[in-house]
Enzyme design. Structure first.
Site, PDB file in Angstrom:
ATOM      1  N   LYS A  52       0.755  -1.311  -0.029  1.00  0.00           N
ATOM      2  CA  LYS A  52       0.065   0.075   0.043  1.00  0.00           C
ATOM      3  C   LYS A  52       0.836   1.514   0.143  1.00  0.00           C
ATOM      4  O   LYS A  52       0.567   2.355  -0.712  1.00  0.00           O
ATOM      5  CB  LYS A  52      -0.892  -0.166   1.169  1.00  0.00           C
ATOM      6  CG  LYS A  52      -2.067  -1.024   0.974  1.00  0.00           C
ATOM      7  CD  LYS A  52      -2.829  -1.426   2.482  1.00  0.00           C
ATOM      8  CE  LYS A  52      -3.786  -2.433   2.274  1.00  0.00           C
ATOM      9  NZ  LYS A  52      -4.444  -2.915   3.630  1.00  0.00           N
ATOM     10  N   GLN A  96      -4.907  -1.939   9.673  1.00  0.00           N
ATOM     11  CA  GLN A  96      -4.720  -3.271   8.943  1.00  0.00           C
ATOM     12  C   GLN A  96      -5.568  -4.306   9.791  1.00  0.00           C
ATOM     13  O   GLN A  96      -5.065  -4.340  10.779  1.00  0.00           O
ATOM     14  CB  GLN A  96      -3.436  -3.381   8.770  1.00  0.00           C
ATOM     15  CG  GLN A  96      -3.032  -4.705   8.087  1.00  0.00           C
ATOM     16  CD  GLN A  96      -3.374  -4.663   6.558  1.00  0.00           C
ATOM     17  OE1 GLN A  96      -3.193  -3.624   5.946  1.00  0.00           O
ATOM     18  NE2 GLN A  96      -4.016  -5.812   6.088  1.00  0.00           N
ATOM     19  N   ASP A 119     -11.348   2.377   3.590  1.00  0.00           N
ATOM     20  CA  ASP A 119     -11.556   0.877   3.377  1.00  0.00           C
ATOM     21  C   ASP A 119     -13.162   0.403   3.352  1.00  0.00           C
ATOM     22  O   ASP A 119     -13.366  -0.488   2.887  1.00  0.00           O
ATOM     23  CB  ASP A 119     -11.190   0.056   4.721  1.00  0.00           C
ATOM     24  CG  ASP A 119     -10.217  -1.082   4.543  1.00  0.00           C
ATOM     25  OD1 ASP A 119      -9.680  -1.171   3.320  1.00  0.00           O
ATOM     26  OD2 ASP A 119      -9.492  -1.457   5.616  1.00  0.00           O
TER      27      ASP A 119
END
Length: 284
Positions: A52, A96, A119
């Site tokens: 990322k 995460q 997200d």
């Protein structure tokens, strides 16, 4: 024989467009910025985060990783997220997953400011998706839709079977498919006669995390097959939920594992972060 649908190539095309958009925003004094919170030292999570960060650099975005030990308390993590919510220089926040057992994943997701939830997991954004409002869409489902469209397949009126009902892929991709006017069937571990249902599909999306679950017997000739599964077989090789070599002769298009859906997931994260920056900074 099916045409292999490379997510890498599609991702490169989209990232080129994102890079141009980032340059345009920089001219207006806005640099999209993503912060990722990484708890613990899980090798897979570290690898995902590295990818990322590399992708952010590639398109000219700012990025930062906040690393925290897996011994932290839930409150410490929530306080960190809240500080990022209040930081005007952060446009996108990603915690995460998975998280250590002492931390409630749901509480963390609900603490993220929905305007920075790149997200697409916050209940407010999921609710907006449900009713068809503009929102941040979960990255993997958004990437799946992009891949299907790149085949030239119109989803309008098509029979789409989704195998898997997770909050991360199965449910949100089904909602996106409905927005595209597809007729959607969701299958799961309690579905009876899975083969009879999957063989009806014009488009088959498999996202259950069971290596080789879907074989030639599940797929009718000409089906578009999107394999979201990422598993390791006994030899340690990455494989999908679909028995690729078998289905290759049946499908019209098929995604490989790796190199199929995966590259689109990070690309959609970049796209969401740019969108968040524009909304928060109130620029077009």
């Amino acid at each position: 024989m099916a045409t292999i649908l490379s997510g890498k190539e599609v991702a490169q095309d989209i990232r080129a467009d994102i890079a141009k958009e980032v340059d345009r925003l920089k001219e207006k004094g806005v640099t999209p910025a993503l912060t990722v919170v990484l708890v613990g030292e899980d090798p897979a999570s570290q690898s995902y985060v590295t990818g990322k960060m590399r992708a952010c650099e590639e398109v000219g975005m700012r990025s930062e990783v906040i690393r925290m030990p897996d011994t932290i308390s839930q409150q410490e993590l929530l306080d960190t997220v809240e500080r990022l919510n209040q930081n005007p220089n952060v446009h996108g926040i990603l915690v995460q997953l998975p998280l250590p057992p002492q931390i409630e994943e749901k509480a963390v997701i609900e603490t993220i400011d929905p305007r920075k939830d790149v997200d697409g997991f916050h209940p407010i954004n999921i609710g907006k998706l449900m009713i068809g409002d503009d929102t941040f869409v979960s990255c993997t489902p958004a990437g799946i839709i992009e891949l299907i469209k790149r085949t030239g397949t119109s989803l309008k009126g098509k029979r789409v079977v989704v195998v898997g009902r997770s909050n991360i892929v199965g449910k949100p991709v089904s909602l996106l498919l409905l927005q595209e006017h597809a007729t959607v069937t969701i299958c799961h571990s309690h579905t009876q006669d899975l083969t009879a249902i999957t063989k009806q599909a014009d488009v088959l999306i498999v996202a259950v995390g069971r290596a080789g679950l879907i074989g030639k017997e599940h797929v009718s000739p000409g089906t578009v097959v999107i394999d979201v599964g990422v598993n390791r077989n006994e030899a340690g090789k990455l494989v999908g939920d679909v028995r690729f070599d078998e289905v290759l002769d049946q499908a019209s298009w098929i995604t490989p594992v790796p190199g199929g859906v995966g590259p689109l997931t990070i690309t959609m994260l970049l796209k969401n972060t740019v969108k968040a920056a524009k909304q928060i900074e109130n620029v077009d």
